[in-house]
Design an enzyme around this catalytic site. Sequence first.
Site, PDB file in Angstrom:
ATOM      1  N   LYS A 293      79.772  73.848  37.380  1.00  0.00           N
ATOM      2  CA  LYS A 293      78.357  74.090  37.117  1.00  0.00           C
ATOM      3  C   LYS A 293      77.604  72.774  37.016  1.00  0.00           C
ATOM      4  CE  LYS A 293      79.872  77.983  34.239  1.00  0.00           C
ATOM      5  NZ  LYS A 293      81.284  77.541  34.182  1.00  0.00           N
ATOM      6  N   GLY A 294      78.328  71.663  36.810  1.00  0.00           N
ATOM      7  CA  GLY A 294      77.732  70.348  36.641  1.00  0.00           C
ATOM      8  C   GLY A 294      77.333  69.725  37.963  1.00  0.00           C
ATOM      9  N   THR A 295      76.244  70.185  38.526  1.00  0.00           N
ATOM     10  CA  THR A 295      75.816  69.799  39.876  1.00  0.00           C
ATOM     11  C   THR A 295      74.298  69.731  39.868  1.00  0.00           C
ATOM     12  OG1 THR A 295      77.706  71.026  40.751  1.00  0.00           O
ATOM     13  CG2 THR A 295      75.996  70.480  42.325  1.00  0.00           C
ATOM     14  N   THR A 296      73.707  69.071  40.872  1.00  0.00           N
ATOM     15  CA  THR A 296      72.251  69.076  40.966  1.00  0.00           C
ATOM     16  C   THR A 296      71.824  69.101  42.419  1.00  0.00           C
ATOM     17  OG1 THR A 296      70.244  68.099  40.037  1.00  0.00           O
ATOM     18  CG2 THR A 296      71.874  66.568  40.969  1.00  0.00           C
TER      19      THR A 296
ATOM     20  N   PRO B 225      72.373  74.023  42.193  1.00  0.00           N
ATOM     21  CA  PRO B 225      73.580  73.700  41.459  1.00  0.00           C
ATOM     22  C   PRO B 225      74.076  74.960  40.758  1.00  0.00           C
ATOM     23  CG  PRO B 225      71.667  73.055  40.181  1.00  0.00           C
ATOM     24  CD  PRO B 225      71.151  73.674  41.459  1.00  0.00           C
TER      25      PRO B 225
END
Length: 531
Positions: A352-355, A433
């Site tokens: 989930k740690g995406t942008t 994300p």
Amino acid sequence: MIVAPQPEAVEAGADMLCAGGNALDAVLACAFAQGVVDPLMCGIGGLGSMQIYDPRSGRHVVLDGLSTCPKACRPDMWAAIFERECTDGYGFVVKGAVNELGHTAVTTPGILRVFGLAHAEFGKLPWQGLFDAAIALAGNGWAVRPHVYYMMMTNEAAVGRLPYVAKLNLTPDGRKLYLREDGAPKRVGEIVRNPELAATLGGIARDGAESFYTGPIARRIAAEMAAHSGPLSLADLIGYIPRRHDTLTVKYRGREVAVPPPPAGGIVVAEMLRILERFDLAALGHNSAEYIRIAAEAMKIAGRDKDEHIGDPDFAPPPLERLLSDAYADECAARIGRGEKTKLARVTADSKGTTTVSCVDADGMVVSLTHTLGVPSGVIMPGSGFLFNGGINWYDPRPGRAGSIGPGKRRFSSMSPTIVLEGGRPVMTVAAPGGAWIGVAILQVLLNVLDWGMTMQEAVQAPRFSATSDAIDISNRIPRAVQRDLEKLGYQVRRSAMSYPFAAPHGITMFDGVIEGGADPQRDGYVATIV
């Protein structure tokens, strides 16, 4: 127009457009700023996927910066200490968490070489100037925002991953930058100053992206990894080659939807669209029980096919022609129409740690980028200021599987920056994300715009649902009556407490010459229009 989940980064990109830069310049400036102000999401130690449409040259390409296993990795290196899969399907648990925390978790970072390649081919402004905002933010400081604080406080021990504060506590630099004296993360509004990162970015601005892979920074990285038994070597950095792909394109309602091919996640979006085109979705009522049932079954079919068939194409060529064929879409739609349920124990995908960032310029260039650290490894090389990815956590420690560890191997990623074309011209771009939820979120935004006629802002903030397992997960804004109807059909339905769960799509539409953007309220960003 430019849209991204961080206000500081949007401003950096907008400044490039105002200075005469094109969409690629703006996206790169935005991305460099994102690595400063969203340090757990992305950065120069990470990976990603970029789609570029350039009307002037006629080029439409995907640049794949997904990371690779270092050459020293072997399929059985952690087989003896394997414990289990993470219960949410993202990652694997091994004794000592050596695949998640520390130097042994780091894969070859690919994103900065993609940025250098993209700028050399498509950029308009000088490379060095793209770093000005990021360097200023790192040196002068930025305020912790709500979503940054949320990520710092995230504790995923219940599913088998370490709390993020353990990553920030790994190195003296991490503690100094992001933790308070009591060991807790800095709070919303507190200032983070990172002069070491400002210096690192300044060097890359001056010397080019290659300095990270072949120059002084590369040698420092190699020495740091060797000193802590990390598999990443100077040879891995020098030898990393971004992949250039044609887009994977499918028809939907008379338009073309272009997505990145495997090992990126576009195949999941494409397969769902092929199946759902067989249904008159608009006749069902938006987010009705029947609408959700049909879409959820398409999600599960595509998720199952991804698990069974999609990995690194260099190791296992995917059967794309069959998965996207009319015959297969007809067969899947018929099963859904008969009320059959597809079994899907769980989808394994990225963090989930995406942008993300998407941009459209005045000349019609469209650029869409998604980038990430996977799970951050916690490693900050002394004096460098940036986190390295923890991408080894994506790979299965059990040998002989599609997603097993292997030297030079890339892992499937859900990232799917998307562009929709009408008559050969872009009319929409969207990316998100959100790990395993990326594909299902992008799908719903596409349906909201193309089937339901929503504006982009309406589309990204409409209530979403997800089926990345046998259960159907729903937003807290989907009525309970709909939940009851789904349960009567035999589905397990899990209601999220959040109003805006299941990834965070951001996008832009350009229908009939009118440009409109949308930023998911789940994150902190916004849409900037440059007149």
